[in-house]
Enzyme design. Structure first.
Site, mmCIF file in Angstrom:
data_model
loop_
_atom_site.group_PDB
_atom_site.id
_atom_site.type_symbol
_atom_site.label_atom_id
_atom_site.label_comp_id
_atom_site.label_asym_id
_atom_site.label_seq_id
_atom_site.Cartn_x
_atom_site.Cartn_y
_atom_site.Cartn_z
ATOM 1 N N PRO A 52 3.509 5.264 -5.830
ATOM 2 C CA PRO A 52 3.053 6.566 -6.321
ATOM 3 C C PRO A 52 3.368 6.728 -7.810
ATOM 4 O O PRO A 52 4.339 6.180 -8.306
ATOM 5 C CB PRO A 52 3.857 7.558 -5.482
ATOM 6 C CG PRO A 52 5.052 6.809 -5.037
ATOM 7 C CD PRO A 52 4.659 5.377 -4.940
ATOM 8 N N GLU A 53 2.526 7.465 -8.511
ATOM 9 C CA GLU A 53 2.767 7.764 -9.925
ATOM 10 C C GLU A 53 3.033 9.260 -10.070
ATOM 11 O O GLU A 53 3.036 9.991 -9.081
ATOM 12 C CB GLU A 53 1.553 7.293 -10.746
ATOM 13 C CG GLU A 53 1.358 5.800 -10.559
ATOM 14 C CD GLU A 53 0.195 5.196 -11.353
ATOM 15 O OE1 GLU A 53 -0.200 5.765 -12.369
ATOM 16 O OE2 GLU A 53 -0.289 4.141 -10.924
#
Ligand code: ZN
Length: 275
Positions: free
Chosen positions: A2-3
């Site tokens: 995830p960012e």
């Protein structure tokens, strides 16, 4: 992985069920944190902040739960008394009368006071978070000019959490494409207009991805692609994951290279090599 936008949305889900309601039960799987279980009962969460991939759950008694999900950790939100259907092991449970927020599998969990937070070695190395509402394009432009960053390639810089926390692999490709910059470009090669454009696009693309749950293409292009029958996964990005496909701007084939050991996508026509 995830960012920033995905982490912020996870934090929003926790905030929706935790903020403003006092905890009636707290569970920690780690022996060293058991002592905080009773101390946190009766407290409520004031906010869930994000710093890159770390979540900071702030309690109204001054303590903060630091959690970093690494590869496997995951927060679930369920109605009180329910448990998610998962084979993972529970590490943290925050329960109020309506909901439970449950952290599974993460191993990087700490409870910190203000001083511990200020001195935390991982947090101290992070740059400002790209989804911090107080972060401005001018702040980013100033960082691009800073001695520590101005001589490095944008391809490397845009994965470095010390430059901006929350940037990640898809954001890197998408921001550089819309800013029209080759990943080998160094900030010191940019004039002020190009530097400001990059700074503005960095904020704009990250915020758009947060709002749209991960779509970085502009809304008008998304509408066109939907009309052509493309599904969500196929219309998210301008270049990321689109090697050999035509650039939406100029029709040149999108190229894939590896920079800092991660795949990067760009258009050689829209993003010419610096001279
Ligand atoms: Zn192009």
């Amino acid at each position: 992985m995830p960012e920033g936008p995905e982490i912020r949305r996870a934090a929003d889900r926790l905030e929706r069920v935790l903020v403003g309601r006092s905890l009636d039960r707290v569970f920690f799987a780690f022996e060293g944190l058991k002592c905080y279980e009773d101390e946190l009962v009766g407290c409520s969460v004031s906010r869930v902040a994000t710093r890159g991939k770390a979540l900071l759950t702030r309690f109204d008694n001054g303590l903060t739960l630091y959690s970093h999900n690494q590869l496997y950790g995951r927060w679930y939100v369920v109605r009180a008394g329910r448990l998610p259907n998962t084979g993972r092991s529970l590490r943290v449970g925050l329960h109020n009368e309506r909901h439970s927020a449950l952290l599974y599998s993460a191993s990087d969990v700490e409870v910190l006071d203000e001083q511990g937070l200020a001195e935390h070695p991982f947090l101290a190395r992070l740059g400002p978070d790209i989804l911090d509402p107080d972060l401005t394009a001018e702040d980013i432009a100033r960082r691009l000019e800073a001695r520590a960053f101005r001589g490095r390639s944008l391809g490397a810089l845009y994965l470095d959490q010390g430059f901006l926390a929350g940037n990640g692999n898809y954001l890197r490709s998408e921001v550089l494409h819309v800013a029209g910059l080759h990943p080998a470009t160094r900030p010191r090669e940019l004039d002020e207009a190009a530097r400001m454009k990059l700074a503005r696009e960095t904020l704009r693309i990250a915020r758009r991805s947060y709002r749209t749950a991960g779509i970085t293409n502009p809304p008008a292009r998304v509408t066109e692609l939907k009309a052509l029958g493309l599904q969500r996964a196929a219309l998210r990005f301008a270049v990321f994951g689109r090697a050999t496909k035509p650039c939406y701007v100029c029709n040149s084939p999108v190229e894939r290279i590896d920079v800092a050991s991660r795949r990067l996508y760009f258009c050689g026509t829209c993003q010419p090599r610096p001279r």
